[in-house]
Design an enzyme around this catalytic site. Structure first.
Site, PDB file in Angstrom:
ATOM      1  N   GLY A 244      48.353 -21.143 104.507  1.00 25.61           N
ATOM      2  CA  GLY A 244      48.052 -20.848 103.033  1.00 25.61           C
ATOM      3  C   GLY A 244      46.528 -20.714 102.820  1.00 25.61           C
ATOM      4  O   GLY A 244      45.846 -19.960 103.770  1.00 25.61           O
ATOM      5  N   SER A 245      45.952 -20.829 101.718  1.00 28.06           N
ATOM      6  CA  SER A 245      44.517 -20.344 101.429  1.00 28.06           C
ATOM      7  C   SER A 245      43.595 -21.348 102.079  1.00 28.06           C
ATOM      8  O   SER A 245      43.862 -22.572 102.435  1.00 28.06           O
ATOM      9  CB  SER A 245      44.476 -20.564 100.056  1.00 28.06           C
ATOM     10  N   SER A 246      42.350 -20.830 102.383  1.00 25.44           N
ATOM     11  CA  SER A 246      41.356 -21.772 103.142  1.00 25.44           C
ATOM     12  C   SER A 246      41.031 -22.898 101.980  1.00 25.44           C
ATOM     13  O   SER A 246      40.548 -24.110 102.497  1.00 25.44           O
ATOM     14  CB  SER A 246      40.086 -21.084 103.510  1.00 25.44           C
ATOM     15  N   VAL A 248      42.819 -24.862  99.877  1.00 21.94           N
ATOM     16  CA  VAL A 248      43.853 -25.735 100.117  1.00 21.94           C
ATOM     17  C   VAL A 248      43.774 -26.346 101.422  1.00 21.94           C
ATOM     18  O   VAL A 248      44.188 -27.481 101.715  1.00 21.94           O
ATOM     19  CB  VAL A 248      45.461 -25.279  99.480  1.00 21.94           C
ATOM     20  N   GLY A 249      43.797 -25.348 102.453  1.00 20.04           N
ATOM     21  CA  GLY A 249      43.738 -25.886 103.941  1.00 20.04           C
ATOM     22  C   GLY A 249      42.745 -26.950 104.005  1.00 20.04           C
ATOM     23  O   GLY A 249      43.038 -27.883 104.929  1.00 20.04           O
ATOM     24  N   GLU A 266      46.677 -22.231 109.426  1.00 20.11           N
ATOM     25  CA  GLU A 266      46.574 -20.562 109.593  1.00 20.11           C
ATOM     26  C   GLU A 266      46.254 -20.322 107.975  1.00 20.11           C
ATOM     27  O   GLU A 266      47.146 -20.292 107.240  1.00 20.11           O
ATOM     28  CB  GLU A 266      48.062 -20.289 109.881  1.00 20.11           C
TER      29      GLU A 266
END
Length: 508
Positions: A244-246, A248-249, A266
């Site tokens: 997902g997005s950085s 949220v990651g 990822e």
């Protein structure tokens, strides 16, 4: 109750209906959470309804999965590999239908939808061979009558949280490897592609049932952030793979780290293609078209920045503008379409906002830049001339927007390539060995995928997939990525009657 459109009737061939239960727990289908509609991004009309998972469903599933893990990890690895082989065969038997579903629900063109399902099949084949090669090392001991070796054992349960842009392929990168390594899998698919999650799970479930194995070996949930947060916090889940997005990651990583779990990330990409003055321009233009327009710019490996040597800048831009005019935009299921819709109406709004920001920061729209008036989420493929120093260039706009910029030297091009927070994929077009080896060496590209004379996207499964910096540092799919899904123990065995100590220590 049947489907609202005749063209959806093929979904019944892969176990789907107009109303579907959205979680597979303890070998049964249920869903006591909210009922949601999944939409066709080509016109934003309902395809079907799905009953999502509740927290109660999640807990029931995890309890069963924990028990199943005790059984699955004791199955010999080659036998686990045979189960994955059968999963691959089940996917092969429904390749066309599943590929069509991916295209219908996600919005990518049909050849890409079929290719995505083929990617899971390829991962199954890879994992079958891997199941006989989960090898540890034998290490010479400095002590007489001692042996040192490495043992690789299953972690237990692997959680996989996937994104809408590859609603089933990323599952394959993780689940195929996790399963042969002896782990049970808990999958939360993207909330906007629940039908792909359900149809894929049904095929896996059939294989487990046919082999008299617990269905809880593979547990899946359709749901939103609540289920994702539960997975991140759950101490029973030893490894969480998140795509997902950085933004949220980082939150997922912090949550998993707080409980000392393992995390495989990822995340966002901001990928560049460099075209040197000696490049095959025809090859480069074809590659850029696929890399920038494919999947409507919604791949994490999409080319977002095109760096052109100043001597060929005008030539390449003119050729790109010409081929962009020939891109057929439309229904992703229609033959000949190259650009389907963005996945959601929110994605289209983000595109519009992004274009306004680009203009405010000095970007010049060379082609595109607008939405296509329709019921669907269609936008124009866009090329923007802009400075590499503009703030917007450092961010990932998940749409078919390509930034073009000039450079004078390879050193300058590499600096621009490496100047963004993300570090997933990159490529250079050149025929000079000195450029190639500089590019792939320690002072070259800082991304996890470093290509030469091919696009930034379309990675093969045999290599490890993933990136550096804000892309998260995780590696999935091939090479030795399997080691992330296992627990390594260094074992020293004394088969003699003496007790010599390491480093020659004499203790008493």
């Amino acid at each position: 109750m049947g489907f609202s459109r005749k063209e959806y009737e093929f979904l019944s061939e892969i176990g789907l209906s107009a109303g579907n239960l959205g979680c597979f727990v303890n070998g049964t289908w249920k869903g006591s959470g909210p009922v949601v509609s999944t939409l066709n991004p080509a016109h934003n009309q309902k395809i079907a309804e799905v009953s999502e998972a509740s927290i109660q469903d999640y807990e029931e599933g995890m309890q069963a999965c924990s028990e199943a893990a005790k059984i699955w990890m004791q199955v010999p690895a080659p036998k686990r590999g045979d189960i994955v082989r059968q999963i691959g065969d089940a996917l092969r038997s429904k390749l066309q239908q599943l590929g069509r579903l991916v295209s219908l629900e996600m919005g990518k063109i049909l050849p890409e939808g079929i290719g995505e399902v083929q990617e899971i099949i390829d991962m199954c084949d890879f994992a079958v061979g891997l199941s006989r090669q989960l090898n540890g090392s034998v290490i010479p001991s400095e002590r007489p009558n001692h042996m040192m070796l490495e043992m690789w054992n299953p972690l237990g349960i692997v959680g996989v949280i996937t994104a809408f842009n590859f609603p089933c392929a990323v599952l394959g990168w993780n689940a195929c490897i996790a399963l042969v390594c002896g782990n049970c899998v808990v999958w939360k698919g993207a909330p906007t592609t629940p039908l792909v999650t359900i149809a894929t799970t049904k095929l896996v479930a059939e294989v487990l049932e046919k082999n008299n194995l617990p269905g809880a070996i593979f547990t899946s949930f359709c749901g939103g952030a609540e289920i994702g947060e539960a997975i991140a916090k759950d101490r029973r889940i030893n490894l969480v793979s998140f795509t997902g997005s950085s933004k949220v990651g980082v939150k997922v990583q912090q949550t998993v780290n707080e409980r000392f779990g393992k995390c495989l990330l990822e995340l966002s990409g901001n990928n560049a293609i460099i075209v040197m003055d000696d490049a095959d321009i025809k090859l480069a233009v074809r590659s850029v078209l696929f890399a920038a327009v494919g999947t409507a710019g919604q791949r994490c490996t999409t080319c977002r920045r095109l760096l052109l040597h100043e001597s060929i800048y005008r030539t390449v831009v003119d050729q790109l503008l010409d081929v962009y005019k020939q891109v057929k935009i439309g229904d992703p299921l229609e033959k000949g379409t190259l650009l389907g819709p963005l996945h959601t109406s929110s994605s289209r709004k983000n595109f519009e906002k992004g274009i306004e920001i680009i203009k405010s920061q000095g970007g010049k729209i060379l082609t595109g830049g607008g939405i296509i008036e329709s019921e669907g989420n269609f936008v124009q493929p866009t090329i923007v001339e802009i400075s590499p120093d503009a703030n917007v260039v450092k961010e990932e706009l998940f749409a078919p927007v390509l930034y073009v910029m000039k450079f004078k030297t390879l050193k300058e091009a590499i600096e621009i390539n490496n100047s963004v927070p993300q570090g997933l994929s990159s490529s250079i077009f050149t025929s000079k060995p000195e450029f190639i080896f500089k590019w792939i060496g320690p002072q070259g590209s800082d991304t996890g995928i470093v290509n030469v004379n091919i696009p930034t996207n379309g990675a093969e499964i045999g290599g490890a997939f993933g990136g550096e910096k804000a892309t998260g540092g995780g590696r999935e799919a091939g090479s030795d990525s399997w080691k992330q899904y296992m627990r390594r123990s260094t074992c020293t065995i004394n088969y003699g009657s003496e007790l010599p100590l390491a480093q020659g220590i004499n203790f008493g």
